[in-house]
Write an enzyme that holds these catalytic residues in place. Structure first.
Site, PDB file in Angstrom:
ATOM      1  N   ALA A  66       0.863  -1.174   0.000  1.00  0.00           N
ATOM      2  CA  ALA A  66       0.000   0.000   0.000  1.00  0.00           C
ATOM      3  C   ALA A  66       0.905   1.231   0.000  1.00  0.00           C
ATOM      4  O   ALA A  66       2.074   1.150   0.395  1.00  0.00           O
ATOM      5  CB  ALA A  66      -0.882  -0.017   1.242  1.00  0.00           C
ATOM      6  N   GLY A 109       0.669  -4.932   0.872  1.00  0.00           N
ATOM      7  CA  GLY A 109      -0.483  -4.973  -0.006  1.00  0.00           C
ATOM      8  C   GLY A 109      -0.176  -5.613  -1.359  1.00  0.00           C
ATOM      9  O   GLY A 109      -1.078  -6.135  -2.015  1.00  0.00           O
ATOM     10  N   GLU A 112      -0.583  -9.159  -0.747  1.00  0.00           N
ATOM     11  CA  GLU A 112      -2.013  -9.379  -0.522  1.00  0.00           C
ATOM     12  C   GLU A 112      -2.800  -9.319  -1.834  1.00  0.00           C
ATOM     13  O   GLU A 112      -3.736 -10.089  -2.043  1.00  0.00           O
ATOM     14  CB  GLU A 112      -2.529  -8.348   0.492  1.00  0.00           C
ATOM     15  CG  GLU A 112      -1.950  -8.602   1.888  1.00  0.00           C
ATOM     16  CD  GLU A 112      -2.142  -7.435   2.851  1.00  0.00           C
ATOM     17  OE1 GLU A 112      -1.663  -6.326   2.532  1.00  0.00           O
ATOM     18  OE2 GLU A 112      -2.769  -7.619   3.895  1.00  0.00           O
ATOM     19  N   GLU A 132       4.531  -5.112   7.315  1.00  0.00           N
ATOM     20  CA  GLU A 132       3.797  -4.044   8.013  1.00  0.00           C
ATOM     21  C   GLU A 132       4.271  -3.858   9.449  1.00  0.00           C
ATOM     22  O   GLU A 132       4.207  -2.763   9.997  1.00  0.00           O
ATOM     23  CB  GLU A 132       2.294  -4.351   8.005  1.00  0.00           C
ATOM     24  CG  GLU A 132       1.622  -4.203   6.644  1.00  0.00           C
ATOM     25  CD  GLU A 132       1.653  -5.454   5.786  1.00  0.00           C
ATOM     26  OE1 GLU A 132       2.408  -6.407   6.106  1.00  0.00           O
ATOM     27  OE2 GLU A 132       0.926  -5.488   4.786  1.00  0.00           O
TER      28      GLU A 132
HETATM   29  N1  CAA Z   1       4.615   3.171  -0.412  1.00  0.00           N
HETATM   30  C1  CAA Z   1       5.037   4.349  -0.931  1.00  0.00           C
HETATM   31  N2  CAA Z   1       6.212   4.476  -1.587  1.00  0.00           N
HETATM   32  C2  CAA Z   1       6.987   3.389  -1.713  1.00  0.00           C
HETATM   33  C3  CAA Z   1       6.611   2.140  -1.185  1.00  0.00           C
HETATM   34  C4  CAA Z   1       5.361   2.055  -0.515  1.00  0.00           C
HETATM   35  N3  CAA Z   1       4.874   0.898  -0.027  1.00  0.00           N
HETATM   36  N4  CAA Z   1       7.596   1.236  -1.441  1.00  0.00           N
HETATM   37  C5  CAA Z   1       8.551   1.906  -2.117  1.00  0.00           C
HETATM   38  N5  CAA Z   1       8.187   3.201  -2.284  1.00  0.00           N
HETATM   39  C6  CAA Z   1       8.947   4.270  -2.949  1.00  0.00           C
HETATM   40  C7  CAA Z   1      10.137   4.712  -2.119  1.00  0.00           C
HETATM   41  O1  CAA Z   1       9.721   5.620  -1.131  1.00  0.00           O
HETATM   42  C8  CAA Z   1      11.025   5.327  -3.167  1.00  0.00           C
HETATM   43  O2  CAA Z   1      10.516   6.607  -3.478  1.00  0.00           O
HETATM   44  P1  CAA Z   1      11.524   7.882  -3.612  1.00  0.00           P
HETATM   45  O3  CAA Z   1      12.390   7.532  -4.804  1.00  0.00           O
HETATM   46  O4  CAA Z   1      10.616   9.025  -3.844  1.00  0.00           O
HETATM   47  O5  CAA Z   1      12.295   7.931  -2.343  1.00  0.00           O
HETATM   48  C9  CAA Z   1      10.779   4.438  -4.382  1.00  0.00           C
HETATM   49  O6  CAA Z   1       9.538   3.772  -4.142  1.00  0.00           O
HETATM   50  C10 CAA Z   1      11.852   3.364  -4.565  1.00  0.00           C
HETATM   51  O7  CAA Z   1      11.956   2.635  -3.351  1.00  0.00           O
HETATM   52  P2  CAA Z   1      13.343   2.428  -2.560  1.00  0.00           P
HETATM   53  O8  CAA Z   1      14.284   3.547  -2.848  1.00  0.00           O
HETATM   54  O9  CAA Z   1      13.011   2.179  -1.119  1.00  0.00           O
HETATM   55  O10 CAA Z   1      13.866   1.103  -3.253  1.00  0.00           O
HETATM   56  P3  CAA Z   1      14.899   0.021  -2.645  1.00  0.00           P
HETATM   57  O11 CAA Z   1      15.242  -0.852  -3.773  1.00  0.00           O
HETATM   58  O12 CAA Z   1      15.965   0.711  -1.878  1.00  0.00           O
HETATM   59  O13 CAA Z   1      14.014  -0.790  -1.560  1.00  0.00           O
HETATM   60  C11 CAA Z   1      12.081  -2.015  -0.791  1.00  0.00           C
HETATM   61  C12 CAA Z   1      12.981  -1.629  -1.980  1.00  0.00           C
HETATM   62  C13 CAA Z   1      12.833  -2.896   0.187  1.00  0.00           C
HETATM   63  C14 CAA Z   1      10.889  -2.753  -1.368  1.00  0.00           C
HETATM   64  C15 CAA Z   1      11.612  -0.721  -0.062  1.00  0.00           C
HETATM   65  O14 CAA Z   1      11.097   0.177  -1.020  1.00  0.00           O
HETATM   66  C16 CAA Z   1      10.537  -0.947   0.967  1.00  0.00           C
HETATM   67  O15 CAA Z   1      10.804  -1.444   2.047  1.00  0.00           O
HETATM   68  N6  CAA Z   1       9.270  -0.562   0.649  1.00  0.00           N
HETATM   69  C17 CAA Z   1       8.172  -0.637   1.577  1.00  0.00           C
HETATM   70  C18 CAA Z   1       7.699  -2.055   1.781  1.00  0.00           C
HETATM   71  C19 CAA Z   1       6.582  -2.074   2.793  1.00  0.00           C
HETATM   72  O16 CAA Z   1       6.744  -1.731   3.930  1.00  0.00           O
HETATM   73  N7  CAA Z   1       5.386  -2.483   2.347  1.00  0.00           N
HETATM   74  C20 CAA Z   1       4.219  -2.540   3.185  1.00  0.00           C
HETATM   75  C21 CAA Z   1       3.430  -1.274   3.019  1.00  0.00           C
HETATM   76  S1  CAA Z   1       2.086  -1.140   4.196  1.00  0.00           S
HETATM   77  C22 CAA Z   1       0.881  -2.119   3.550  1.00  0.00           C
HETATM   78  O17 CAA Z   1       1.002  -2.658   2.492  1.00  0.00           O
HETATM   79  C23 CAA Z   1      -0.370  -2.267   4.400  1.00  0.00           C
HETATM   80  C24 CAA Z   1      -1.265  -3.348   3.927  1.00  0.00           C
HETATM   81  O18 CAA Z   1      -1.386  -4.396   4.536  1.00  0.00           O
HETATM   82  C25 CAA Z   1      -2.098  -3.177   2.755  1.00  0.00           C
END
Ligand code: CAA
Length: 258
Positions: A66, A109, A112, A132
């Protein structure tokens, strides 16, 4: 045909292909993406010319979850009033078979969403996780329920409590994904599987999906009875007559999809 901002929609014969197209945000699933995806796949669901749909990502991710930035500042009542994430369940009410083609990250998400599809074909570079817990929250699009049903309590607890990612091999071993293919072939392999499904009788495929899904909602005796009722009902279809006649005549069936 519609113009969408966050997804690309294509037709390949009887197969629909929906590509999440916000690679700069690793296809983070924001509200626009939700609305567009549900609209696009719902239109295919009721289109007699489409027999199966593939949902895939782009760049490094299927979807990294998400959109964290979109929800970070919200309060409880805002989340509750908007019933945040409820709309995703609309995908699970569609009758057409859905395949998730997962290359790269399927996190939160994203994992999911993949699990809302009927099965997952994963590239050997796929990474699945429910991280999460690292954000101080828990899965909110069905992860605690669908992951547990898919992989069992031990692995679901491990993934959801530690936030650990699993690779494609572990996902296949655990029953989360149906097949693992070379990363570069992920979409092509999913499209091939979708073409096979779309060549069958669409009512039979839709009822097969309904029957398997009933296994998650009913007891065994009720489920078996439900299956038998569906089986009997298909004897009202032209495709049952054609399929069985073709077998007897030692030829390929030509399903008219009804
Ligand atoms: N939401 C918003 N933006 C996101 C995102 C997310 N879930 N995941 C990645 N992005 C964005 C980053 O912020 C970044 O944006 P900027 O360039 O503007 O900074 C861009 O995408 C590229 O990401 P990274 O620079 O972080 O890429 P990386 O290769 O270094 O890392 C990753 C990859 C490990 C997947 C890392 O992006 C990450 O940990 N992402 C979040 C994963 C996460 O926590 N997901 C769960 C979300 S909550 C949820 O989903 C609730 C639910 O149950 C529905």
């Amino acid at each position: 045909t519609h113009e969408y901002g966050n997804i690309l929609v294509e037709r390949r014969g009887r197969v629909g292909l929906v590509t999440l197209n916000r690679p700069e945000a690793l296809n983070a699933l924001d509200r626009t993406t939700l609305e567009e995806l549900v609209a696009a796949v719902s239109a295919m669901d009721t289109d007699p010319g489409v027999g199966a749909v593939v949902i895939t990502g782009s760049g490094k991710a299927f979807a990294a979850g998400a959109d964290i930035k979109e929800m970070a500042d919200k309060g409880y009542l805002e989340m509750y009033d908007a019933d945040w994430f409820r709309g995703w369940e609309d995908l699970t009410r569609l009758r057409i078979p859905l395949i998730a083609a997962v290359s790269g990250f399927a996190l939160g998400g994203g994992c999911e969403l993949a699990m809302m599809c009927d099965f997952i074909i994963a590239g050997d570079n796929a990474k699945f996780g429910q991280p999460e817990i690292n954000l101080g929250v828990v899965p909110g699009m069905g992860g605690s329920q669908r992951l547990t049903r898919a992989v069992g309590k031990a692995k679901a607890m491990d993934m959801i409590l530690t936030g650990r990612f699993i690779d494609a091999a572990e996902a296949e071993r655990s029953g989360l994904v149906a097949r693992v293919v070379p990363a570069a072939d992920t979409v092509e392999e999913a499209l091939k599987a979708a073409e096979v499904i779309a060549s069958k009788s669409k009512p039979a495929a839709m009822l097969a999906k309904e029957a398997v899904n009933a296994a998650f909602e009913t007891g065994l005796a009720q489920g078996v009875l439900f299956e038998r009722r569906l089986f009997h009902s298909l004897f009202a279809s032209e495709d049952q007559k054609e399929g069985m006649a073709a077998f007897a005549e030692k030829r390929q069936p030509e399903f008219r999809h009804r």
